[in-house]
Scaffold this motif. Structure first.
Motif, PDB file in Angstrom:
ATOM      1  N   ALA A  41       0.827  -1.218   0.000  1.00  0.00           N
ATOM      2  CA  ALA A  41       0.000   0.000   0.000  1.00  0.00           C
ATOM      3  C   ALA A  41       0.855   1.260   0.000  1.00  0.00           C
ATOM      4  O   ALA A  41       0.380   2.336  -0.390  1.00  0.00           O
ATOM      5  CB  ALA A  41      -0.935   0.003   1.212  1.00  0.00           C
ATOM      6  N   HIS A  42       2.110   1.148   0.451  1.00  0.00           N
ATOM      7  CA  HIS A  42       2.988   2.325   0.540  1.00  0.00           C
ATOM      8  C   HIS A  42       4.389   1.960   0.071  1.00  0.00           C
ATOM      9  O   HIS A  42       5.374   2.305   0.711  1.00  0.00           O
ATOM     10  CB  HIS A  42       3.025   2.851   1.978  1.00  0.00           C
ATOM     11  N   CYS A  43       4.464   1.292  -1.068  1.00  0.00           N
ATOM     12  CA  CYS A  43       5.771   0.802  -1.530  1.00  0.00           C
ATOM     13  C   CYS A  43       6.561   1.847  -2.291  1.00  0.00           C
ATOM     14  O   CYS A  43       7.763   1.672  -2.536  1.00  0.00           O
ATOM     15  CB  CYS A  43       5.615  -0.461  -2.368  1.00  0.00           C
ATOM     16  N   GLY A  44       5.915   2.965  -2.696  1.00  0.00           N
ATOM     17  CA  GLY A  44       6.647   4.006  -3.402  1.00  0.00           C
ATOM     18  C   GLY A  44       7.293   3.488  -4.665  1.00  0.00           C
ATOM     19  O   GLY A  44       6.629   2.894  -5.522  1.00  0.00           O
ATOM     20  N   ALA A  45       8.614   3.672  -4.779  1.00  0.00           N
ATOM     21  CA  ALA A  45       9.344   3.256  -5.975  1.00  0.00           C
ATOM     22  C   ALA A  45       9.888   1.824  -5.871  1.00  0.00           C
ATOM     23  O   ALA A  45      10.680   1.411  -6.697  1.00  0.00           O
ATOM     24  CB  ALA A  45      10.488   4.220  -6.246  1.00  0.00           C
ATOM     25  N   HIS A  46       9.471   1.085  -4.837  1.00  0.00           N
ATOM     26  CA  HIS A  46       9.906  -0.303  -4.714  1.00  0.00           C
ATOM     27  C   HIS A  46       9.092  -1.202  -5.645  1.00  0.00           C
ATOM     28  O   HIS A  46       7.934  -0.913  -5.968  1.00  0.00           O
ATOM     29  CB  HIS A  46       9.744  -0.782  -3.268  1.00  0.00           C
ATOM     30  N   ASP A  47       9.692  -2.303  -6.055  1.00  0.00           N
ATOM     31  CA  ASP A  47       9.051  -3.262  -6.958  1.00  0.00           C
ATOM     32  C   ASP A  47       7.982  -4.034  -6.183  1.00  0.00           C
ATOM     33  O   ASP A  47       8.295  -4.906  -5.365  1.00  0.00           O
ATOM     34  CB  ASP A  47      10.110  -4.221  -7.517  1.00  0.00           C
ATOM     35  N   ARG A  48       6.732  -3.727  -6.449  1.00  0.00           N
ATOM     36  CA  ARG A  48       5.617  -4.345  -5.729  1.00  0.00           C
ATOM     37  C   ARG A  48       5.641  -5.873  -5.850  1.00  0.00           C
ATOM     38  O   ARG A  48       5.288  -6.591  -4.912  1.00  0.00           O
ATOM     39  CB  ARG A  48       4.298  -3.792  -6.265  1.00  0.00           C
ATOM     40  N   GLY A  49       6.075  -6.360  -7.010  1.00  0.00           N
ATOM     41  CA  GLY A  49       6.064  -7.796  -7.257  1.00  0.00           C
ATOM     42  C   GLY A  49       7.083  -8.565  -6.437  1.00  0.00           C
ATOM     43  O   GLY A  49       7.010  -9.804  -6.355  1.00  0.00           O
ATOM     44  N   GLN A  50       8.059  -7.867  -5.825  1.00  0.00           N
ATOM     45  CA  GLN A  50       9.090  -8.536  -5.027  1.00  0.00           C
ATOM     46  C   GLN A  50       8.888  -8.362  -3.523  1.00  0.00           C
ATOM     47  O   GLN A  50       9.692  -8.871  -2.731  1.00  0.00           O
ATOM     48  CB  GLN A  50      10.480  -8.009  -5.420  1.00  0.00           C
ATOM     49  N   LEU A  51       7.828  -7.657  -3.124  1.00  0.00           N
ATOM     50  CA  LEU A  51       7.557  -7.508  -1.694  1.00  0.00           C
ATOM     51  C   LEU A  51       7.144  -8.853  -1.105  1.00  0.00           C
ATOM     52  O   LEU A  51       6.454  -9.636  -1.745  1.00  0.00           O
ATOM     53  CB  LEU A  51       6.454  -6.475  -1.474  1.00  0.00           C
ATOM     54  N   ARG A  52       7.562  -9.100   0.134  1.00  0.00           N
ATOM     55  CA  ARG A  52       7.252 -10.385   0.761  1.00  0.00           C
ATOM     56  C   ARG A  52       7.340 -10.269   2.276  1.00  0.00           C
ATOM     57  O   ARG A  52       7.832  -9.286   2.811  1.00  0.00           O
ATOM     58  CB  ARG A  52       8.203 -11.477   0.260  1.00  0.00           C
ATOM     59  N   ASP A  53       6.851 -11.329   2.932  1.00  0.00           N
ATOM     60  CA  ASP A  53       6.914 -11.391   4.387  1.00  0.00           C
ATOM     61  C   ASP A  53       8.326 -11.774   4.820  1.00  0.00           C
ATOM     62  O   ASP A  53       9.054 -12.466   4.090  1.00  0.00           O
ATOM     63  CB  ASP A  53       5.919 -12.411   4.931  1.00  0.00           C
ATOM     64  N   PRO A  54       8.738 -11.355   6.007  1.00  0.00           N
ATOM     65  CA  PRO A  54      10.081 -11.684   6.489  1.00  0.00           C
ATOM     66  C   PRO A  54      10.158 -13.117   7.013  1.00  0.00           C
ATOM     67  O   PRO A  54       9.791 -13.395   8.157  1.00  0.00           O
ATOM     68  CB  PRO A  54      10.307 -10.656   7.608  1.00  0.00           C
ATOM     69  N   GLU A  55      10.627 -14.003   6.187  1.00  0.00           N
ATOM     70  CA  GLU A  55      10.759 -15.410   6.574  1.00  0.00           C
ATOM     71  C   GLU A  55      12.079 -15.619   7.308  1.00  0.00           C
ATOM     72  O   GLU A  55      13.117 -15.076   6.910  1.00  0.00           O
ATOM     73  CB  GLU A  55      10.702 -16.299   5.336  1.00  0.00           C
ATOM     74  N   PRO A  56      12.061 -16.430   8.375  1.00  0.00           N
ATOM     75  CA  PRO A  56      13.288 -16.622   9.170  1.00  0.00           C
ATOM     76  C   PRO A  56      14.484 -17.115   8.371  1.00  0.00           C
ATOM     77  O   PRO A  56      15.611 -16.661   8.597  1.00  0.00           O
ATOM     78  CB  PRO A  56      12.861 -17.652  10.222  1.00  0.00           C
ATOM     79  N   ASP A  57      14.266 -18.013   7.418  1.00  0.00           N
ATOM     80  CA  ASP A  57      15.416 -18.549   6.680  1.00  0.00           C
ATOM     81  C   ASP A  57      16.058 -17.493   5.793  1.00  0.00           C
ATOM     82  O   ASP A  57      17.289 -17.428   5.670  1.00  0.00           O
ATOM     83  CB  ASP A  57      15.016 -19.768   5.843  1.00  0.00           C
ATOM     84  N   GLU A  58      15.235 -16.601   5.193  1.00  0.00           N
ATOM     85  CA  GLU A  58      15.806 -15.529   4.378  1.00  0.00           C
ATOM     86  C   GLU A  58      16.571 -14.542   5.254  1.00  0.00           C
ATOM     87  O   GLU A  58      17.667 -14.097   4.891  1.00  0.00           O
ATOM     88  CB  GLU A  58      14.724 -14.796   3.585  1.00  0.00           C
ATOM     89  N   ILE A  59      16.007 -14.200   6.402  1.00  0.00           N
ATOM     90  CA  ILE A  59      16.694 -13.280   7.307  1.00  0.00           C
ATOM     91  C   ILE A  59      18.046 -13.855   7.721  1.00  0.00           C
ATOM     92  O   ILE A  59      19.070 -13.163   7.681  1.00  0.00           O
ATOM     93  CB  ILE A  59      15.823 -12.988   8.540  1.00  0.00           C
ATOM     94  N   ASP A  60      18.077 -15.120   8.106  1.00  0.00           N
ATOM     95  CA  ASP A  60      19.340 -15.739   8.525  1.00  0.00           C
ATOM     96  C   ASP A  60      20.358 -15.755   7.392  1.00  0.00           C
ATOM     97  O   ASP A  60      21.548 -15.502   7.600  1.00  0.00           O
ATOM     98  CB  ASP A  60      19.094 -17.163   9.031  1.00  0.00           C
ATOM     99  N   THR A  61      19.879 -16.038   6.177  1.00  0.00           N
ATOM    100  CA  THR A  61      20.788 -16.077   5.029  1.00  0.00           C
ATOM    101  C   THR A  61      21.335 -14.685   4.721  1.00  0.00           C
ATOM    102  O   THR A  61      22.529 -14.516   4.435  1.00  0.00           O
ATOM    103  CB  THR A  61      20.071 -16.644   3.790  1.00  0.00           C
TER     104      THR A  61
END
Length: 381
Positions: free
Chosen positions: A129-149
């Motif tokens: 809803a407020h992504c501005g100039a960010h790529d809307r198609g790449q927004l996602r929830d913060p998954e623990p495995d991605e954060i750790d990586t």
């Protein structure tokens, strides 16, 4: 060893007329009010000496982005250094997991080499809803495995991350980042007032470009901005270019939070320093008209074309011309962002701190820049 005498020197929270600073190697070893204790090596009686600017939110400059290759990263950092930014937090846009990790890896090496001071992940865990100039198609929830990586790949270089706290998994993500020593910011968010307060209670300590790309104030739902401004432990970023936030609102933010809690940022893109024209920011086409960058064909502002010296002058102009106004501008462009990032040896002219300083003329234009005890823009050049 270098002794600098100047007509005005901002030492800690004091404006000294005149004043002096002495450096040795990478550090400040002494400073004080009045004439220097011996003939100065650099004597600039008509100049103002302030701490080097700390930009905690900047994406690029001089045609280069911090998500590009090492040569582009160095070019962007060098551009901002010439404008007095001695400490750069390289901010990244939302990207696919593969591209994000590749860029973090490259910037981690740039951090080790001292080209930048660290990485700010502005996404991909943001609100559509407020992504501005960010790529809307790449927004996602913060998954623990991605954060750790991401943290493993960054190898200590990630200093700040911006999250939208209403996304599923954000409470756990805040704790994981805080446990890793990463500053957590609230931004690009549709969070309610209560959701934002819970994020702050969980450990968020920064508001990313307050009022921009977040749910607006409403009389029955105050939203994130008020929650961020109310909490003493929160530093609020503000893009002080007069475009992103009205000057009257900037003054209100400074009055409400105080200069010790307001960090002036550029949010600059690769278009900074290039004038008007057409550019790309990730996958998005950007048009710069009269110095304002917008996503092509829309009214959406896409970062800025500002530099920290320009915003320092703007911050001084928000005040009444007094020494207190100058001291407030110093805090908001150096001391406060350094403290917010946990950079304890930066942001002040003080013995034992890094020898980062900017020499400005009477009109507050950059005359010289010292970073880590070395003149990067020579006095008189």
């Amino acid at each position: 060893m270098t002794l600098i005498g100047a007509g005005i020197v901002a030492i800690d929270d004091r404006i000294c007329r005149p004043g002096w600073v002495q450096t040795s190697g990478r550090q400040i070893v002494a400073c004080g009010p009045g004439p220097p204790p011996r003939p100065a090596d650099v004597n600039v009686p008509d100049a103002v000496v302030v701490p080097g600017f700390v930009d905690m939110h900047v994406h690029g400059g001089a045609g280069a982005f911090y998500h590009d290759d090492p040569a582009a990263i160095a070019r962007a950092a060098a551009f901002h250094l010439r404008h007095g930014t001695t400490t750069t937090m390289a901010s990244l846009l939302t990207a696919s997991r593969q591209n994000l990790l590749a860029t973090v890896r490259t910037l981690a090496e740039a951090t080790r080499q001292g080209v930048v001071a660290g990485i700010h992940l502005e996404g991909p865990w943001l609100s559509p809803a407020h992504c501005g100039a960010h790529d809307r198609g790449q927004l996602r929830d913060p998954e623990p495995d991605e954060i750790d990586t991401v943290l493993t790949t960054g190898d200590g270089a990630i200093r700040m991350v911006t999250l939208a706290p209403e996304r599923p998994g954000c409470a756990a993500a805040i704790k994981r980042f805080r446990d890793a020593g990463v500053v957590v910011a609230v931004g690009h968010t549709d969070a309610t007032y209560e959701q934002t307060r819970r994020a702050i209670s969980a450990g968020a300590t920064v508001g990313t470009h307050v009022f921009n790309a977040m749910r607006p104030l409403h009389q029955r739902e105050p939203g994130p901005a008020l929650a961020l401004l109310q909490e003493e432990q929160v530093t609020v970023e503000i893009i002080a270019d007069g475009v992103h936030v009205h000057p009257a609102l900037m003054r209100a933010v400074i009055d409400a939070a105080g200069p010790a809690r307001v960090a002036v940022i550029t949010d600059a893109t690769a278009a900074a320093g290039l004038g008007d024209g057409s550019f790309r920011w990730g996958a998005l086409p950007i048009d710069v008209v009269s110095g304002v960058a917008r996503v092509h064909g829309t009214a959406t502002i896409a970062g800025s074309t500002s530099t920290m010296d320009q915003l320092f002058r703007a911050a001084v102009g928000l005040g009444d011309g007094s020494d207190a106004a100058l001291a407030a501008a110093v805090r908001m462009t150096a001391t406060t962002p350094a403290r917010a990032l946990g950079l304890d040896n930066l942001g002040r002219l003080h013995p034992g701190f890094d020898a980062n300083l900017v020499v400005l003329d009477r009109d507050l234009q950059v005359r010289a820049v010292m970073a880590n005890g070395e003149w990067r823009v020579q006095p008189g050049s």
